[in-house]
Motif scaffolding. Structure first.
Motif, short mmCIF file in Angstrom:
data_model
loop_
_atom_site.label_atom_id
_atom_site.label_comp_id
_atom_site.label_asym_id
_atom_site.label_seq_id
_atom_site.Cartn_x
_atom_site.Cartn_y
_atom_site.Cartn_z
N SER A 48 0.85 -1.20 0.00
CA SER A 48 0.00 0.00 0.00
C SER A 48 0.88 1.24 0.00
O SER A 48 1.88 1.30 0.71
CB SER A 48 -0.88 0.02 1.25
OG SER A 48 -1.75 -1.06 1.23
N GLY A 49 0.51 2.21 -0.81
CA GLY A 49 1.25 3.46 -0.82
C GLY A 49 2.54 3.41 -1.61
O GLY A 49 3.33 4.36 -1.58
N SER A 50 2.75 2.31 -2.35
CA SER A 50 4.01 2.18 -3.10
C SER A 50 4.00 2.98 -4.39
O SER A 50 5.04 3.22 -5.00
CB SER A 50 4.27 0.71 -3.43
OG SER A 50 3.22 0.20 -4.21
N GLY A 51 2.79 3.37 -4.83
CA GLY A 51 2.67 4.14 -6.08
C GLY A 51 2.11 3.32 -7.23
O GLY A 51 2.04 3.82 -8.36
N LYS A 52 1.67 2.09 -6.95
CA LYS A 52 1.25 1.23 -8.07
C LYS A 52 -0.03 1.74 -8.75
O LYS A 52 -0.13 1.67 -9.98
CB LYS A 52 1.12 -0.23 -7.64
CG LYS A 52 0.18 -0.52 -6.49
CD LYS A 52 0.30 -1.98 -6.08
CE LYS A 52 -0.75 -2.39 -5.07
NZ LYS A 52 -0.66 -1.65 -3.78
N SER A 53 -0.97 2.27 -7.99
CA SER A 53 -2.19 2.79 -8.62
C SER A 53 -1.89 4.06 -9.41
O SER A 53 -2.43 4.26 -10.51
CB SER A 53 -3.27 3.08 -7.56
OG SER A 53 -3.82 1.87 -7.12
N VAL A 221 7.16 -5.23 -9.49
CA VAL A 221 6.84 -4.75 -8.16
C VAL A 221 7.19 -3.26 -8.08
O VAL A 221 8.29 -2.86 -8.47
CB VAL A 221 7.66 -5.51 -7.09
CG1 VAL A 221 7.32 -5.01 -5.69
CG2 VAL A 221 7.40 -7.00 -7.19
N VAL A 222 6.23 -2.45 -7.64
CA VAL A 222 6.49 -1.03 -7.43
C VAL A 222 6.82 -0.85 -5.95
O VAL A 222 6.08 -1.31 -5.07
CB VAL A 222 5.26 -0.16 -7.79
CG1 VAL A 222 5.58 1.32 -7.58
CG2 VAL A 222 4.85 -0.40 -9.22
N ARG A 223 7.97 -0.22 -5.71
CA ARG A 223 8.38 0.02 -4.34
C ARG A 223 8.94 1.44 -4.27
O ARG A 223 9.84 1.78 -5.04
CB ARG A 223 9.44 -0.99 -3.93
CG ARG A 223 9.79 -0.98 -2.48
CD ARG A 223 10.83 -2.01 -2.13
NE ARG A 223 10.40 -3.35 -2.52
CZ ARG A 223 10.99 -4.08 -3.45
NH1 ARG A 223 12.03 -3.62 -4.10
NH2 ARG A 223 10.56 -5.29 -3.74
N ASP A 224 8.36 2.24 -3.40
CA ASP A 224 8.79 3.64 -3.25
C ASP A 224 8.84 4.36 -4.59
O ASP A 224 9.77 5.10 -4.88
CB ASP A 224 10.16 3.71 -2.57
CG ASP A 224 10.12 3.14 -1.17
OD1 ASP A 224 9.06 3.25 -0.53
OD2 ASP A 224 11.13 2.56 -0.73
N GLY A 225 7.86 4.08 -5.43
CA GLY A 225 7.74 4.82 -6.68
C GLY A 225 8.65 4.36 -7.80
O GLY A 225 8.74 5.01 -8.84
N VAL A 226 9.35 3.25 -7.59
CA VAL A 226 10.25 2.71 -8.61
C VAL A 226 9.84 1.27 -8.90
O VAL A 226 9.35 0.57 -8.01
CB VAL A 226 11.72 2.76 -8.13
CG1 VAL A 226 12.66 2.19 -9.17
CG2 VAL A 226 12.12 4.19 -7.79
N VAL A 227 10.04 0.83 -10.16
CA VAL A 227 9.59 -0.52 -10.55
C VAL A 227 10.75 -1.50 -10.56
O VAL A 227 11.79 -1.23 -11.15
CB VAL A 227 8.96 -0.49 -11.97
CG1 VAL A 227 8.54 -1.88 -12.41
CG2 VAL A 227 7.77 0.46 -12.00
N SER A 228 10.57 -2.64 -9.89
CA SER A 228 11.53 -3.76 -9.99
C SER A 228 10.91 -4.81 -10.89
O SER A 228 9.75 -5.17 -10.71
CB SER A 228 11.77 -4.41 -8.63
OG SER A 228 12.34 -3.49 -7.76
#
Lengths: 237, 174
Positions: A48-53, A221-228
């Motif tokens: 939640s809140g990672s920026g994915k939406s 995976v989106v984490r802290d606004g960056v995509v892995s």
């Protein structure tokens, strides 16, 4: 460099390059990239809140990124006007959200026919196609029901029919089973995936649920606004 | 899978030869891992020694053993006890994944990257199981669901661990 040359550099069907997007002083995306092939089903995961939406909304042309580029089918779309992006969303994209967001005053058939009517199709054709999709998704006989008279799973299938009725090139789905129990969620996902495969539709699916992500061909995976993107790293693709 | 108890269960339905038991076992429980004949006969011999099954007279025919086995009253009791007692939940407290995360954090290595790789591997396996479930019958679905829920539990642990990495690192390197 000609526009054709530029387009050829973006061979993925949907592509994001270095997206940044903030809300006020809060950064949601901090250099997010992704490349989705035509016909591919991609899961976008993340806490939640990672920026994915936000990422999905930028890919779909709902949000304009503060920085970076979004390409769709060889065409840059983030710099289009609001009107042009609206047209693109109506004609080329379909949307399914966590809560179907059906218009409560309208019947199932009205809701599904609505995108076609907005695209200036004839009423006859719009309702014929709406009926056909409702039937295909196992909702035959429920055409006259309003959303309040449907179960959660039925309402989400109506939302899916509404997304599919315009024969979209891409379906953007944001937690499409988030409000459903496991079994109903799986049924909706089976319909989404089977329909997308049958129609050759690309799907970008935001979910925090691994069981739902496993319906996709691969995941990022989106984490802290960056995509892995470990799914590609892991398979050598 | 407890082979002795499973064979007892099959024998409770009706007396059977070793060969037929193996075929029945494989069709219900084999799922790509058929029971070797040697194990069927050695298991039946142990069950007979423990008086849980009773072998009939040897019957003429092909193969090493044509005895028909019948479950005994003690065998039925053993089966009932096995079915009724819950199996020990296995918390896997010392899992390899746990060791990897802790080591990575202690050594200052990128634990997040290892977690990402593990998540991708888990999801690949989950996709394989989903495909198996889609193509197979209800028994395949039941078995695949069991494995998928365990993978899901691992994945939930992976997500939580990832969310806690900073705190864990602080605790481990203090």
């Amino acid at each position: 460099m000609s526009s054709t040359d530029v387009a050829q550099q973006h061979r993925a069907f949907v592509e994001a390059r270095g997206l940044f997007r903030s809300f006020g002083r809060t950064p949601a995306l901090r250099g997010a990239d992704v490349a989705v092939d035509n016909g591919e089903i991609l899961a976008v995961m993340g806490p939640s809140g990672s920026g994915k939406s936000t990422f999905l909304h930028c890919l779909a042309g709902i949000f304009k990124p503060d920085q970076g580029e979004v390409w769709f089918d060889g065409r840059r779309i983030d710099d289009l006007s609001e009107g042009a992006r609206t047209q693109l969303r109506r004609r080329a994209f379909g949307f399914v959200f966590q809560f179907g967001q059906l218009v409560p005053e309208l019947t199932s058939a009205d809701n599904v026919a609505l995108p076609l009517l907005l695209n200036r199709e004839s009423r006859k054709k719009a309702y014929r196609q709406a009926g056909s999709w409702l039937e295909r998704l196992g909702l035959g006989g429920l055409e006259g029901r309003r959303s309040g008279e449907l179960s959660g799973g039925q309402a989400q299938r109506v939302a899916l029919a509404r997304a599919l009725v315009v024969s979209p090139k891409v379906i953007f789905a944001d937690e499409p089973t988030g409000s459903l129990d496991s079994l109903t969620g799986e049924q909706v996902m089976n319909l989404l995936v089977d329909s997308a495969r049958a129609e050759g539709t690309t799907v970008v699916l935001v979910t925090h649920d691994a069981r739902i992500a496993a319906f996709a061909d691969r995941e990022v995976v989106v984490r802290d606004g960056v995509v892995s993107d470990y799914s590609r790293a892991g398979t050598g693709r | 899978m407890s082979v002795p108890n499973t064979l007892l269960g099959l024998l409770e339905r009706e007396p059977s030869h070793g060969y037929d038991l193996k075929r029945e076992y494989d069709s219900y429980f084999g799922r790509g891992r058929p029971l070797p004949f040697g194990q069927v006969y050695s298991t039946l011999a142990r069950l007979a020694r423990d008086k849980l099954v009773a072998p009939g007279e040897a019957e003429p025919g092909e193969g090493p053993d044509r005895k028909r086995y019948t479950i005994t009253a003690a065998g039925r009791q053993e089966l009932e006890t096995w079915l009724a007692n819950p199996i020990e939940p296995e918390p896997h407290l010392q899992s390899v994944l746990f060791a990897k995360v802790v080591l990575a954090l202690i050594l200052g290595r990128p634990a997040g990257r290892y977690i990402d790789a593990q998540r991708a591997a888990h999801l690949r396996r989950m996709r394989e199981l989903r495909e198996r479930r889609r193509r197979g019958g209800p028994l395949d679905a039941l078995l695949a669901d069991y494995a998928m829920f365990h993978l899901e539990a691992d994945l939930r642990w992976i997500e939580l661990t990832e969310a806690r990495l900073a705190t864990l690192k602080e605790a481990l390197t203090r």
